[in-house]
Structures are given as structure tokens and as C-alpha cells.
Design a protein around this motif. Structure first.
Motif, mmCIF file in Angstrom:
data_model
loop_
_atom_site.group_PDB
_atom_site.id
_atom_site.type_symbol
_atom_site.label_atom_id
_atom_site.label_comp_id
_atom_site.label_asym_id
_atom_site.label_seq_id
_atom_site.Cartn_x
_atom_site.Cartn_y
_atom_site.Cartn_z
ATOM 1 N N MET A 68 -3.447 6.801 -1.595
ATOM 2 C CA MET A 68 -2.425 6.997 -2.614
ATOM 3 C C MET A 68 -1.561 5.744 -2.720
ATOM 4 O O MET A 68 -1.381 5.022 -1.745
ATOM 5 C CB MET A 68 -1.550 8.203 -2.277
ATOM 6 C CG MET A 68 -2.277 9.530 -2.352
ATOM 7 S SD MET A 68 -1.188 10.970 -2.211
ATOM 8 C CE MET A 68 -0.665 10.834 -0.497
ATOM 9 N N LYS A 69 -1.019 5.511 -3.913
ATOM 10 C CA LYS A 69 -0.142 4.375 -4.152
ATOM 11 C C LYS A 69 1.251 4.879 -4.543
ATOM 12 O O LYS A 69 1.379 5.789 -5.368
ATOM 13 C CB LYS A 69 -0.684 3.498 -5.282
ATOM 14 C CG LYS A 69 -1.986 2.783 -4.960
ATOM 15 C CD LYS A 69 -2.407 1.906 -6.135
ATOM 16 C CE LYS A 69 -3.696 1.171 -5.835
ATOM 17 N NZ LYS A 69 -4.100 0.301 -6.983
ATOM 18 N N LEU A 70 2.268 4.265 -3.952
ATOM 19 C CA LEU A 70 3.650 4.585 -4.302
ATOM 20 C C LEU A 70 4.270 3.383 -4.988
ATOM 21 O O LEU A 70 4.428 2.322 -4.377
ATOM 22 C CB LEU A 70 4.462 4.956 -3.064
ATOM 23 C CG LEU A 70 5.940 5.282 -3.312
ATOM 24 C CD1 LEU A 70 6.080 6.532 -4.182
ATOM 25 C CD2 LEU A 70 6.686 5.452 -1.995
ATOM 26 N N PHE A 71 4.606 3.540 -6.256
ATOM 27 C CA PHE A 71 5.307 2.501 -7.003
ATOM 28 C C PHE A 71 6.790 2.668 -6.696
ATOM 29 O O PHE A 71 7.367 3.728 -6.959
ATOM 30 C CB PHE A 71 5.021 2.647 -8.496
ATOM 31 C CG PHE A 71 3.559 2.494 -8.848
ATOM 32 C CD1 PHE A 71 3.036 1.254 -9.166
ATOM 33 C CD2 PHE A 71 2.706 3.597 -8.824
ATOM 34 C CE1 PHE A 71 1.693 1.108 -9.482
ATOM 35 C CE2 PHE A 71 1.365 3.458 -9.129
ATOM 36 C CZ PHE A 71 0.849 2.211 -9.462
ATOM 37 N N GLU A 72 7.402 1.607 -6.163
ATOM 38 C CA GLU A 72 8.739 1.791 -5.601
ATOM 39 C C GLU A 72 9.571 0.518 -5.619
ATOM 40 O O GLU A 72 9.047 -0.586 -5.660
ATOM 41 C CB GLU A 72 8.626 2.270 -4.157
ATOM 42 C CG GLU A 72 7.892 1.291 -3.236
ATOM 43 C CD GLU A 72 7.905 1.714 -1.778
ATOM 44 O OE1 GLU A 72 8.701 2.591 -1.401
ATOM 45 O OE2 GLU A 72 7.136 1.135 -1.001
ATOM 46 N N ASP A 73 10.876 0.718 -5.587
ATOM 47 C CA ASP A 73 11.847 -0.318 -5.288
ATOM 48 C C ASP A 73 12.739 0.263 -4.200
ATOM 49 O O ASP A 73 13.352 1.324 -4.401
ATOM 50 C CB ASP A 73 12.661 -0.681 -6.532
ATOM 51 C CG ASP A 73 13.570 -1.887 -6.316
ATOM 52 O OD1 ASP A 73 14.022 -2.091 -5.170
ATOM 53 O OD2 ASP A 73 13.841 -2.624 -7.283
ATOM 54 N N ARG A 74 12.822 -0.395 -3.056
ATOM 55 C CA ARG A 74 13.499 0.180 -1.906
ATOM 56 C C ARG A 74 15.006 0.324 -2.106
ATOM 57 O O ARG A 74 15.680 0.957 -1.289
ATOM 58 C CB ARG A 74 13.230 -0.658 -0.644
ATOM 59 C CG ARG A 74 11.778 -0.635 -0.143
ATOM 60 C CD ARG A 74 11.400 0.667 0.510
ATOM 61 N NE ARG A 74 12.263 1.102 1.569
ATOM 62 C CZ ARG A 74 12.103 0.791 2.853
ATOM 63 N NH1 ARG A 74 11.090 0.014 3.233
ATOM 64 N NH2 ARG A 74 12.927 1.259 3.774
ATOM 65 N N ILE A 75 15.568 -0.239 -3.184
ATOM 66 C CA ILE A 75 16.991 -0.021 -3.433
ATOM 67 C C ILE A 75 17.256 1.368 -4.006
ATOM 68 O O ILE A 75 18.393 1.833 -4.030
ATOM 69 C CB ILE A 75 17.590 -1.085 -4.373
ATOM 70 C CG1 ILE A 75 17.090 -0.905 -5.806
ATOM 71 C CG2 ILE A 75 17.319 -2.482 -3.872
ATOM 72 C CD1 ILE A 75 17.815 -1.787 -6.809
ATOM 73 N N SER A 76 16.221 2.038 -4.476
ATOM 74 C CA SER A 76 16.383 3.301 -5.195
ATOM 75 C C SER A 76 16.540 4.487 -4.255
ATOM 76 O O SER A 76 15.721 4.695 -3.358
ATOM 77 C CB SER A 76 15.156 3.517 -6.089
ATOM 78 O OG SER A 76 15.094 4.838 -6.562
ATOM 79 N N LEU B 100 0.599 7.593 -7.385
ATOM 80 C CA LEU B 100 -0.752 7.698 -7.919
ATOM 81 C C LEU B 100 -1.643 8.272 -6.827
ATOM 82 O O LEU B 100 -1.814 7.668 -5.765
ATOM 83 C CB LEU B 100 -1.270 6.329 -8.355
ATOM 84 C CG LEU B 100 -2.653 6.308 -9.030
ATOM 85 C CD1 LEU B 100 -2.626 7.077 -10.346
ATOM 86 C CD2 LEU B 100 -3.114 4.877 -9.245
ATOM 87 N N THR B 101 -2.176 9.471 -7.055
ATOM 88 C CA THR B 101 -2.964 10.141 -6.031
ATOM 89 C C THR B 101 -4.362 9.526 -5.952
ATOM 90 O O THR B 101 -4.790 8.764 -6.823
ATOM 91 C CB THR B 101 -3.107 11.645 -6.325
ATOM 92 O OG1 THR B 101 -4.001 11.822 -7.435
ATOM 93 C CG2 THR B 101 -1.757 12.270 -6.642
ATOM 94 N N ASP B 102 -5.072 9.875 -4.891
ATOM 95 C CA ASP B 102 -6.446 9.387 -4.722
ATOM 96 C C ASP B 102 -7.368 9.901 -5.820
ATOM 97 O O ASP B 102 -8.443 9.343 -6.043
ATOM 98 C CB ASP B 102 -6.985 9.803 -3.347
ATOM 99 C CG ASP B 102 -6.253 9.105 -2.209
ATOM 100 O OD1 ASP B 102 -5.692 8.018 -2.451
ATOM 101 O OD2 ASP B 102 -6.239 9.647 -1.092
ATOM 102 N N ASP B 103 -6.960 10.953 -6.498
ATOM 103 C CA ASP B 103 -7.749 11.497 -7.606
ATOM 104 C C ASP B 103 -7.370 10.880 -8.945
ATOM 105 O O ASP B 103 -7.857 11.303 -10.001
ATOM 106 C CB ASP B 103 -7.576 13.015 -7.685
ATOM 107 C CG ASP B 103 -8.150 13.719 -6.464
ATOM 108 O OD1 ASP B 103 -9.179 13.238 -5.939
ATOM 109 O OD2 ASP B 103 -7.563 14.732 -6.035
#
Length: 217
Positions: free
Chosen positions: A1-9, A58-61
């Protein structure tokens, strides 16, 4: 899985805490949300998430899940242990109530796109934006303090284990401190946050600091 992120959030912090509690690893995809041309507004990211917001999972599927609470509940269903919603129906509803009080009533008034627009109003300046942020944080956390104070006092917000209420409350409380509030104003919240700071999943995933004049996400 992918995590789209900004660590300030703080919204990203919620998901990262849930992942850490579950012991689930994901691929991190950094997406900046601040600056004149944040990547969150770029064409390539909008093609992934048309809202242009973080977090997104975004899941593996190949399924894209947006909104932090939707992601947290997906993780709780996909990886049941430890449970992030209390088993008791009343406490489960209360945990959701606390989480939504922050995610729906405090957070939407504070993110960069809102305070950026606020700053364009004639007569507004950085002090106006700061006071805007402080007003809604104070009003929101005062209401949550009252809600929590109606429940028996425990280590966590609503029970004897961390729940979605703690996952959402922790980043918001950290950001409240960063804009100058003392959590002592809200004794019940302060007690819960003191406990959460001792748990690595929370302490390691607090929203990272940002510049003093940046808005709160």
C-alpha cells in the motif's frame, strides 16, 4: 500500500498512528501541502486524488481511499487487532463523536487552503489568521473537554485502550500547544495526552513542526 502524505498534517498523523498501532507498513509518497506551488495541487497528484488533499491511501488492489477517518476505519476492518473502535456500542458511538468533532468541526476551519484564502481578505494579516486558528481550536477543544468530562475518567479518551478518539485528539492537541495553548486549560484532555505521549505509535507520529506563520493542517 502507498500513503500519500505530508508529515506536517494532523490528518496524516491520524493515519500514521493507526498504522503504527496495527503494525502495518506502507510505502510513503511525500506530497507537500505548503508553499507557492505545493505538490498537492500539481497535475500529477490531482490525477491520483482529485481533491488534492492528504492523506490518501492507495491499496494493493488499486483502490484509492481519501479522508483520514475513512482510512482509519478501513485499516481497522482490514487489520482487526488491536481494535480502534470500542466493542461497546455506546462507547463506539462516543469515540466517533469525539473524532468527528475534531475532523468535521475544528480541522476544516484551519488547513492551508482556508487560511490562505482568509489572508487575501482586505484588512487581514498574519495576526488575523493566527487569531482565527486560536479561536476555533479553543472553542472546539473546550467542547470536547466537556464531552470527555461526562465520562468516567480513564487512561484514554473513552476506555482502557487507544481508540479513534485518541488518534484524532492527539495531533490536534499537539497543534494547539504549537499555537500557544497550554493543555492545562483542558485537564481531561491534558491527562489523556500525557498518557498518549508515552506510547511510541503516538509520540513518533505527531505532526512535525512548521514555521510559526504557517497554517494548521
Amino acid at each position: 500500500m502507498k500513503l500519500f502524505e505530508d508529515r506536517i498534517s494532523s490528518a496524516v498523523a491520524r493515519v500514521r498512528i493507526a498504522l503504527a498501532l496495527k503494525g502495518v507498513e506502507v510505502e510513503s509518497v511525500p506530497i507537500s501541502i505548503l508553499g507557492a506551488q505545493p505538490r498537492s495541487r500539481s497535475a500529477d497528484y490531482l490525477a491520483v486524488n482529485p481533491q488534492g488533499l492528504v492523506p490518501a491511501l492507495l491499496t494493493d488492489d488499486g483502490v484509492l481511499i481519501t479522508q483520514s477517518l475513512a482510512i482509519v476505519e478501513f485499516l481497522d476492518e482490514r487489520f482487526p487487532e488491536p481494535a480502534l473502535l470500542p466493542a461497546d456500542p455506546d462507547e463506539r458511538a462516543l469515540a466517533r463523536s469525539v473524532a468527528l468533532s475534531i475532523a468535521s468541526d475544528i480541522h476544516p476551519l484551519l488547513p492551508p487552503r482556508v487560511t490562505k484564502r482568509l489572508g487575501t481578505i482586505p484588512g487581514a494579516d498574519s495576526m488575523t489568521v493566527r487569531e482565527w486558528n486560536r479561536h476555533w481550536i479553543q472553542e472546539g477543544l473546550t467542547a470536547i473537554e466537556a464531552l470527555l468530562s461526562r465520562q468516567p475518567e480513564r487512561l484514554f479518551a473513552l476506555g482502557d485502550a487507544p481508540s479513534v478518539a485518541d488518534i484524532v485528539l492527539f495531533p490536534q492537541a499537539v497543534n494547539a500547544e504549537r499555537v500557544g495553548f497550554s493543555l492545562a486549560v483542558w485537564p481531561r484532555i491534558a491527562s489523556v495526552i500525557s498518557t498518549l505521549r508515552t506510547i511510541p505509535a503516538f509520540a513518533a507520529n505527531a505532526p512535525v513542526p512548521r514555521s510559526a506563520d504557517a497554517s494548521i493542517e
